[in-house]
Design a protein around this motif. Sequence first.
Motif, short mmCIF file in Angstrom:
data_model
loop_
_atom_site.label_atom_id
_atom_site.label_comp_id
_atom_site.label_asym_id
_atom_site.label_seq_id
_atom_site.Cartn_x
_atom_site.Cartn_y
_atom_site.Cartn_z
N GLN A 239 0.84 -1.20 0.00
CA GLN A 239 0.00 0.00 0.00
C GLN A 239 0.87 1.26 0.00
O GLN A 239 0.58 2.22 -0.69
CB GLN A 239 -0.94 -0.02 1.22
CG GLN A 239 -1.97 1.09 1.20
CD GLN A 239 -2.94 0.98 0.04
OE1 GLN A 239 -3.34 -0.10 -0.37
NE2 GLN A 239 -3.33 2.10 -0.51
N GLN A 240 1.97 1.22 0.77
CA GLN A 240 2.88 2.37 0.81
C GLN A 240 3.52 2.58 -0.56
O GLN A 240 3.66 3.72 -1.02
CB GLN A 240 3.97 2.16 1.86
CG GLN A 240 3.45 2.33 3.27
CD GLN A 240 4.52 2.03 4.31
OE1 GLN A 240 5.58 1.49 3.98
NE2 GLN A 240 4.23 2.38 5.55
N LEU A 241 3.91 1.48 -1.21
CA LEU A 241 4.49 1.61 -2.56
C LEU A 241 3.47 2.23 -3.52
O LEU A 241 3.81 3.12 -4.30
CB LEU A 241 4.92 0.24 -3.09
CG LEU A 241 6.23 -0.32 -2.52
CD1 LEU A 241 6.42 -1.74 -3.01
CD2 LEU A 241 7.39 0.54 -2.96
N LYS A 242 2.27 1.75 -3.43
CA LYS A 242 1.21 2.27 -4.31
C LYS A 242 0.97 3.76 -4.04
O LYS A 242 0.86 4.56 -4.95
CB LYS A 242 -0.07 1.48 -4.10
CG LYS A 242 -1.23 1.94 -4.94
CD LYS A 242 -2.46 1.10 -4.65
CE LYS A 242 -3.66 1.74 -5.31
NZ LYS A 242 -4.90 1.14 -4.89
N ASN A 243 0.87 4.12 -2.77
CA ASN A 243 0.63 5.53 -2.41
C ASN A 243 1.81 6.40 -2.82
O ASN A 243 1.63 7.54 -3.25
CB ASN A 243 0.38 5.67 -0.90
CG ASN A 243 -0.96 5.08 -0.51
OD1 ASN A 243 -1.82 4.89 -1.34
ND2 ASN A 243 -1.12 4.78 0.76
N GLY A 244 3.05 5.88 -2.67
CA GLY A 244 4.25 6.62 -3.06
C GLY A 244 4.26 6.90 -4.54
O GLY A 244 4.62 7.99 -4.99
N ARG A 245 3.89 5.94 -5.36
CA ARG A 245 3.88 6.12 -6.81
C ARG A 245 2.81 7.11 -7.23
O ARG A 245 2.99 7.90 -8.14
CB ARG A 245 3.63 4.78 -7.52
CG ARG A 245 4.85 3.92 -7.54
CD ARG A 245 4.61 2.75 -8.45
NE ARG A 245 5.79 1.90 -8.44
CZ ARG A 245 5.77 0.61 -8.64
NH1 ARG A 245 4.65 0.01 -8.87
NH2 ARG A 245 6.88 -0.06 -8.63
N SER A 246 1.65 7.04 -6.59
CA SER A 246 0.57 7.94 -7.02
C SER A 246 0.90 9.39 -6.66
O SER A 246 0.46 10.30 -7.33
CB SER A 246 -0.76 7.51 -6.41
OG SER A 246 -0.69 7.57 -5.00
N LYS A 247 1.72 9.60 -5.60
CA LYS A 247 2.10 10.96 -5.25
C LYS A 247 3.13 11.49 -6.24
O LYS A 247 3.15 12.67 -6.56
CB LYS A 247 2.69 11.00 -3.83
CG LYS A 247 1.67 10.81 -2.76
CD LYS A 247 2.33 10.82 -1.38
CE LYS A 247 1.32 10.49 -0.31
NZ LYS A 247 1.95 10.41 1.01
N ASP A 248 4.03 10.59 -6.70
CA ASP A 248 5.07 11.01 -7.63
C ASP A 248 4.49 11.37 -8.99
O ASP A 248 5.07 12.17 -9.72
CB ASP A 248 6.14 9.90 -7.80
CG ASP A 248 6.89 9.65 -6.49
OD1 ASP A 248 6.90 10.57 -5.63
OD2 ASP A 248 7.46 8.56 -6.34
N GLN A 249 3.40 10.77 -9.38
CA GLN A 249 2.87 10.97 -10.73
C GLN A 249 1.99 12.14 -10.84
O GLN A 249 1.51 12.91 -10.30
CB GLN A 249 2.07 9.73 -11.19
CG GLN A 249 2.98 8.56 -11.36
CD GLN A 249 2.18 7.30 -11.73
OE1 GLN A 249 0.97 7.29 -11.72
NE2 GLN A 249 2.87 6.25 -12.04
#
Length: 186
Positions: A176-186
């Motif tokens: 979930q953290q990986l997913k949230n991290g990617r969505s913030k970067d994009q």
Amino acid sequence: MLNSKELRKYDIEIVQLENKHYDFEFEGGEAFFAALDQELIRKGAFRAKVGLDKSSTMIQLSFDIEGTYELICDRSLDPFDEPFRAKEKMILKFGDRNEVLSDEIEIITWETTTINVARYLFDFIGLTVPMKKLHPRFRKPEEEEEEEEDQTLVYSSAKPDEETEPEVDPRWAALQQLKNGRSKDQ
């Protein structure tokens, strides 16, 4: 099957009936069950009240059947008498050909002069035979069964405390953290 002399006792002559309500009473015993050439019920006795409402387009039958039959216990293989009661309805519509539309509705031809209710009686009695045949000595009293059902319902309907968050598997949390991290970067 319906050619048996025993089963002809269950004939109702409908050709002479006016369009109104009629009541019939039937009784049956071991000869009835033997005449049907079936394995479900060998011994038993019943009384049936059959209400017949005839109109120009259909016949409505209401059955109130009460009696006992002998069953073999699944646990001990001992025979025992089981009481039963069935209340059912059947609709026979007049039409061009005989046809079964559903469990409760059949089409009969306009030329039909007699209906035999033996098959309906047996079918409705057969529906009362329990899947699990237990001698009464093996059955729990009804009060105990109701208490157990109530407890089961309480446990099955219990909701987790809304204030506490459910435990999350650490692997899912990392994903979930990986997913949230990617969505913030994009």
